[in-house]
Design a protein around this motif. Structure first.
Motif, PDB file in Angstrom:
ATOM      1  N   VAL A   1      -0.376  -2.002 -11.408  1.00  0.00           N
ATOM      2  CA  VAL A   1      -0.160  -2.583 -10.091  1.00  0.00           C
ATOM      3  C   VAL A   1      -0.131  -4.106 -10.191  1.00  0.00           C
ATOM      4  N   LEU A   2      -1.132  -4.659 -10.856  1.00  0.00           N
ATOM      5  CA  LEU A   2      -1.196  -6.108 -11.027  1.00  0.00           C
ATOM      6  C   LEU A   2       0.074  -6.640 -11.677  1.00  0.00           C
ATOM      7  N   HIS A   3       0.514  -5.967 -12.726  1.00  0.00           N
ATOM      8  CA  HIS A   3       1.684  -6.419 -13.464  1.00  0.00           C
ATOM      9  C   HIS A   3       2.918  -6.505 -12.566  1.00  0.00           C
ATOM     10  N   PHE A   4       3.191  -5.425 -11.856  1.00  0.00           N
ATOM     11  CA  PHE A   4       4.432  -5.401 -11.070  1.00  0.00           C
ATOM     12  C   PHE A   4       4.351  -6.292  -9.830  1.00  0.00           C
TER      13      PHE A   4
ATOM     14  N   VAL B   1      -5.585  -9.040  -5.293  1.00  0.00           N
ATOM     15  CA  VAL B   1      -4.300  -8.842  -4.622  1.00  0.00           C
ATOM     16  C   VAL B   1      -4.508  -9.084  -3.123  1.00  0.00           C
ATOM     17  N   VAL B   2      -3.517  -9.677  -2.490  1.00  0.00           N
ATOM     18  CA  VAL B   2      -3.548  -9.800  -1.027  1.00  0.00           C
ATOM     19  C   VAL B   2      -2.319  -9.132  -0.434  1.00  0.00           C
ATOM     20  N   GLN B   3      -2.474  -8.702   0.814  1.00  0.00           N
ATOM     21  CA  GLN B   3      -1.374  -8.069   1.504  1.00  0.00           C
ATOM     22  C   GLN B   3      -1.027  -8.905   2.725  1.00  0.00           C
ATOM     23  N   ARG B   4       0.259  -9.209   2.858  1.00  0.00           N
ATOM     24  CA  ARG B   4       0.700  -9.969   4.027  1.00  0.00           C
ATOM     25  C   ARG B   4       1.715  -9.157   4.816  1.00  0.00           C
ATOM     26  N   GLU B   5       1.606  -9.268   6.132  1.00  0.00           N
ATOM     27  CA  GLU B   5       2.529  -8.566   7.007  1.00  0.00           C
ATOM     28  C   GLU B   5       3.955  -9.095   6.787  1.00  0.00           C
ATOM     29  N   GLY B   6       4.923  -8.171   6.739  1.00  0.00           N
ATOM     30  CA  GLY B   6       6.305  -8.601   6.573  1.00  0.00           C
ATOM     31  C   GLY B   6       6.789  -9.347   7.790  1.00  0.00           C
ATOM     32  N   GLU B   7       7.610 -10.391   7.593  1.00  0.00           N
ATOM     33  CA  GLU B   7       8.090 -11.173   8.733  1.00  0.00           C
ATOM     34  C   GLU B   7       9.178 -10.433   9.485  1.00  0.00           C
ATOM     35  N   ALA B   8      10.141  -9.927   8.742  1.00  0.00           N
ATOM     36  CA  ALA B   8      11.241  -9.209   9.388  1.00  0.00           C
ATOM     37  C   ALA B   8      10.766  -7.857   9.923  1.00  0.00           C
ATOM     38  N   ASP B   9       9.978  -7.167   9.126  1.00  0.00           N
ATOM     39  CA  ASP B   9       9.498  -5.836   9.504  1.00  0.00           C
ATOM     40  C   ASP B   9       7.971  -5.836   9.433  1.00  0.00           C
ATOM     41  N   ARG B  10       7.334  -5.834  10.598  1.00  0.00           N
ATOM     42  CA  ARG B  10       5.880  -6.008  10.614  1.00  0.00           C
ATOM     43  C   ARG B  10       5.102  -4.760  10.207  1.00  0.00           C
TER      44      ARG B  10
ATOM     45  N   LEU C   1       2.973  -7.367  -0.976  1.00  0.00           N
ATOM     46  CA  LEU C   1       1.906  -7.556  -1.959  1.00  0.00           C
ATOM     47  C   LEU C   1       2.074  -8.835  -2.773  1.00  0.00           C
ATOM     48  N   PHE C   2       0.960  -9.519  -2.957  1.00  0.00           N
ATOM     49  CA  PHE C   2       0.930 -10.737  -3.767  1.00  0.00           C
ATOM     50  C   PHE C   2      -0.350 -10.747  -4.587  1.00  0.00           C
TER      51      PHE C   2
ATOM     52  N   GLY D   1      -6.107 -12.880  -9.540  1.00  0.00           N
ATOM     53  CA  GLY D   1      -5.249 -11.820 -10.056  1.00  0.00           C
ATOM     54  C   GLY D   1      -4.283 -12.360 -11.087  1.00  0.00           C
ATOM     55  N   ASP D   2      -3.784 -13.555 -10.838  1.00  0.00           N
ATOM     56  CA  ASP D   2      -2.846 -14.169 -11.759  1.00  0.00           C
ATOM     57  C   ASP D   2      -3.512 -14.456 -13.108  1.00  0.00           C
ATOM     58  N   ARG D   3      -4.750 -14.926 -13.028  1.00  0.00           N
ATOM     59  CA  ARG D   3      -5.460 -15.199 -14.287  1.00  0.00           C
ATOM     60  C   ARG D   3      -5.644 -13.926 -15.104  1.00  0.00           C
ATOM     61  N   LEU D   4      -6.054 -12.850 -14.415  1.00  0.00           N
ATOM     62  CA  LEU D   4      -6.268 -11.592 -15.126  1.00  0.00           C
ATOM     63  C   LEU D   4      -4.979 -11.056 -15.723  1.00  0.00           C
ATOM     64  N   VAL D   5      -3.925 -11.077 -14.934  1.00  0.00           N
ATOM     65  CA  VAL D   5      -2.669 -10.523 -15.412  1.00  0.00           C
ATOM     66  C   VAL D   5      -2.141 -11.339 -16.591  1.00  0.00           C
ATOM     67  N   ASN D   6      -2.394 -12.636 -16.577  1.00  0.00           N
ATOM     68  CA  ASN D   6      -1.968 -13.460 -17.702  1.00  0.00           C
ATOM     69  C   ASN D   6      -2.757 -13.138 -18.960  1.00  0.00           C
ATOM     70  N   GLU D   7      -4.041 -12.903 -18.769  1.00  0.00           N
ATOM     71  CA  GLU D   7      -4.885 -12.552 -19.911  1.00  0.00           C
ATOM     72  C   GLU D   7      -4.399 -11.248 -20.552  1.00  0.00           C
ATOM     73  N   LEU D   8      -4.139 -10.267 -19.706  1.00  0.00           N
ATOM     74  CA  LEU D   8      -3.670  -8.977 -20.209  1.00  0.00           C
ATOM     75  C   LEU D   8      -2.302  -9.111 -20.854  1.00  0.00           C
TER      76      LEU D   8
END
Lengths: 178, 178
Positions: free
Chosen positions: B61-64, B100-109, B114-115, B120-127
């Motif tokens: 999940v983190l990777h994608f 990971v954070v989840q943000r509401e879609g602007e066009a489709d609420r 997913l971001f 999360g970025d640090r972990l995914v980089n380590e892996l």
DNA sequence: AAATTACGTCAGTCATGTTGACTTAATTCG
DNA sequence: CGAATTAAGTCAACATGACTGACGTAATTT
């Protein structure tokens, strides 16, 4: 069936490797491709195994016992890198359903040497046909020399200390005893 | 550490491919090499993830999400080929622990885009570093052209109907919305 | 005779997947 | 506008394949 022409979906891929030697960028998408390739690769056999009430674990045991008749349990554990207890369950099921037999070792009577039965051989061949078909297709889309490159790449992906074991396994089909 | 000289263990491999075009025999050992390569490949990250209380599922999940910021849940489900319920558990854990954070879609609420967070970025980089190191090593043992051959091979190992999706994913890092 | 090895097994746990049913909110379609 | 569909989440039960820890038994080695 639908893999006659797949050219358009693989020629329009972006030229990722710009530098000749730099291994930083190329590795990135290989990681991802490896995930997708393996995901679909194992699914072929997984689906076929359902009919037999088996899973991926049974397949692995069947495969290695088939390719290395007379394999010892300890050797199989080292190949699969799982615990005795995990192997125990699937092995018992394979024996109970008549896909694998265990014979007492001649030199060392503690050993339970593993062999596939005719039934086991038929199943493993069926599964193998599914997987080689996929591999053969993939190779057919590559240059003739690619097969050797892929083999070499995959071999070097294996842990360094495991490589000699793999060489011994794939090198001799007969399976030497220690 | 110990991979300075691994030449002796990979040059004494038997010449399996005798014919030029016949794809029957070569596929045999590629199946096996694929198992070993993947077995060790995933173990790098698996071991690192233990410290975070995560598993392989969280890594995927983190990777994608990292590679495709703003990914929709439905898209992720289609990539991973798992059920909503399976994803739900790992996604909740990743969000709860702040990877990971989840943000509401602007066009489709209805959408929860997913971001990955900084953490999360640090972990995914380590892996990722662990995995690219292995891939880079393997590539370094092959000819310069092998990288492209391997990429092509892996791509063609994917289900035909999935290949366009993979091309879209690896082709554009930005992640297009439908 | 004691230690080790090969193998098996019981019991409990965990991670990751599955089905099936159901809810909520937002969007689209007729 | 109202109905149908879609995106996402959730509860519950279950299957598979892995794990740890503890024992047992027979055969071989030391």
């Amino acid at each position: 069936m639908t893999d006659v022409i797949s050219a358009d979906s693989c020629t329009d891929r972006p030229p990722v490797s710009t530098a000749s030697e730099a291994p930083a960028r190329p590795a990135f998408d290989i990681v991802e491709l490896l995930f997708f390739a393996y995901r679909d690769f194992v699914r072929d056999a997984d689906e076929a195994l359902i009919a037999y009430g088996f899973g991926r674990a049974h397949h692995r045991v069947l495969h290695f016992v088939d390719r290395h008749p007379g394999l010892r349990v300890t050797e199989l554990l080292d190949i699969l890198k799982i615990t005795k207890q995990s192997l125990g369950r699937v092995l018992r099921e394979l024996v109970d359903k008549g896909f694998v037999v265990q014979r007492e070792g001649e030199a060392d009577r503690r050993q339970r040497l593993l062999f596939v039965t005719d039934r086991g051989d038929r199943l493993v061949n069926e599964l193998h046909r599914l997987q080689t078909r996929r591999v053969a297709h993939a190779l057919s889309q590559c240059s003739p020399a690619a097969g050797e490159a892929v083999r070499r790449f995959l071999f070097e992906m294996i842990d360094a200390e495991e490589r000699p074991k793999v060489t011994a396994l794939t090198g001799s089909t007969t399976g030497e005893r220690s």
